[in-house]
Write an enzyme that holds these catalytic residues in place. Structure first.
Site, mmCIF file in Angstrom:
data_model
loop_
_atom_site.group_PDB
_atom_site.id
_atom_site.type_symbol
_atom_site.label_atom_id
_atom_site.label_comp_id
_atom_site.label_asym_id
_atom_site.label_seq_id
_atom_site.Cartn_x
_atom_site.Cartn_y
_atom_site.Cartn_z
ATOM 1 N N LEU A 106 -11.729 3.026 3.909
ATOM 2 C CA LEU A 106 -11.241 1.930 3.082
ATOM 3 C C LEU A 106 -9.811 2.294 2.708
ATOM 4 C CD1 LEU A 106 -14.218 1.160 0.637
ATOM 5 C CD2 LEU A 106 -13.339 -0.342 2.437
ATOM 6 N N ASP A 107 -8.879 1.353 2.831
ATOM 7 C CA ASP A 107 -7.495 1.698 2.520
ATOM 8 C C ASP A 107 -7.309 1.903 1.019
ATOM 9 O OD1 ASP A 107 -6.882 -0.812 1.266
ATOM 10 O OD2 ASP A 107 -6.564 -1.711 3.230
ATOM 11 N N LYS A 108 -6.142 2.397 0.638
ATOM 12 C CA LYS A 108 -5.883 2.784 -0.746
ATOM 13 C C LYS A 108 -6.132 1.639 -1.728
ATOM 14 C CE LYS A 108 -2.241 4.546 -3.789
ATOM 15 N NZ LYS A 108 -0.819 4.918 -3.915
ATOM 16 N N ALA A 109 -5.752 0.428 -1.348
ATOM 17 C CA ALA A 109 -5.873 -0.707 -2.259
ATOM 18 C C ALA A 109 -7.261 -1.323 -2.269
ATOM 19 C CB ALA A 109 -4.838 -1.773 -1.897
ATOM 20 N N SER A 110 -8.141 -0.881 -1.380
ATOM 21 C CA SER A 110 -9.492 -1.444 -1.291
ATOM 22 C C SER A 110 -10.480 -0.588 -2.068
ATOM 23 C CB SER A 110 -9.921 -1.565 0.173
ATOM 24 O OG SER A 110 -9.042 -2.422 0.876
#
Length: 251
Positions: free
Chosen positions: A120-124
């Protein structure tokens, strides 16, 4: 050959030990070792053939892997908070998902080495799996046969049925075909709305790129399910073990 020589336990190269422990392939282990991610008895070792025998303490990214002859499989789910990077260490010094496992113990023992199953990316945020079983992880992340992933996505628009249908049809972006398996409007306000989007494959920032192609910005993105496994009411930043039934369901 004397009896003392015959009784000496076998020694194996470090990369082979990591591979037989079930952490990764031997070639992947060699890359970890060359990158300085593996230590033996507290000292970084960069030689994939470094001889290992019984009693040596091996760690990957600072986390012990335990006895190389005994595989104690671990299967965990985490409610990933926004702002954490899905990696073991970050060259820019950002907090990683491993912060959520600081001091974590299982059956009275430290969890040891675990790896994220997918990303999951940083903002997710939301459901993120961890395990030390690479074969199980590979089945889950397999783009052809792995389970669907379900997301709840807050966007700065209120898509109509025609636009939702276009998300299923997909769009070409950066040489890739991006599409959703399903897209549903959950609820809408005056300017923002929440969508449920289901993916049957995983591409880098797929949902954000797909929506951006239609001029829609993502305000929040939460993974709520992987196959039949749902995030449920697990608190943010907390983890729990999967049940035997859940492990089998995802296999």
């Amino acid at each position: 050959m004397n009896s003392a020589t015959r009784a000496r336990p076998p020694r194996h190269g470090l990369a082979r030990v990591l591979s037989k422990r079930g952490l990764c392939s031997r070639s992947e282990a060699a890359r970890w070792i060359a990158a300085g991610r593996v230590s033996v008895d507290g000292r970084i070792v960069r030689d994939a053939e470094f001889p290992i025998d019984a009693g040596r303490r091996i760690a990957v990214d600072g986390r012990g892997i335990g006895d190389a002859t005994r595989v104690d499989r671990v299967y965990l789910m985490l409610n990933k908070p926004r702002g954490l990077v899905t990696t073991a260490s970050d060259e820019r010094g950002r907090d990683t998902v491993y912060r959520c496992f600081d001091g974590a113990r299982r059956d009275g023992k430290e969890i040891g080495w675990i790896a994220p199953v997918g990303r999951l990316d940083k903002a997710s945020e939301g459901l993120l799996l961890f395990s030390n079983d690479p074969q199980w992880a590979a089945r889950i992340t397999d783009p052809a046969g792995g389970p669907d992933k379900t997301y709840h996505v807050q966007v700065d628009a209120i898509p109509d049925e025609a636009l939702l249908a276009r998300l299923l049809e997909g769009v070409d972006a950066d040489g890739e075909r991006l599409s959703a398996k399903a897209a549903t409007l959950l609820r809408a306000g005056e300017k923002n709305s929440w969508l449920e989007i289901v993916l049957d494959e995983g591409r880098n920032r797929q949902i954000r790129r797909l929506l951006a192609a239609f001029g829609i910005n993502v305000l929040r993105l939460v993974r709520v399910a992987i196959g039949g496994l749902r995030l449920g009411d697990l608190p943010k930043g907390q983890w729990r073990e999967l049940s035997a039934a859940e492990i089998e369901m995802l296999s």
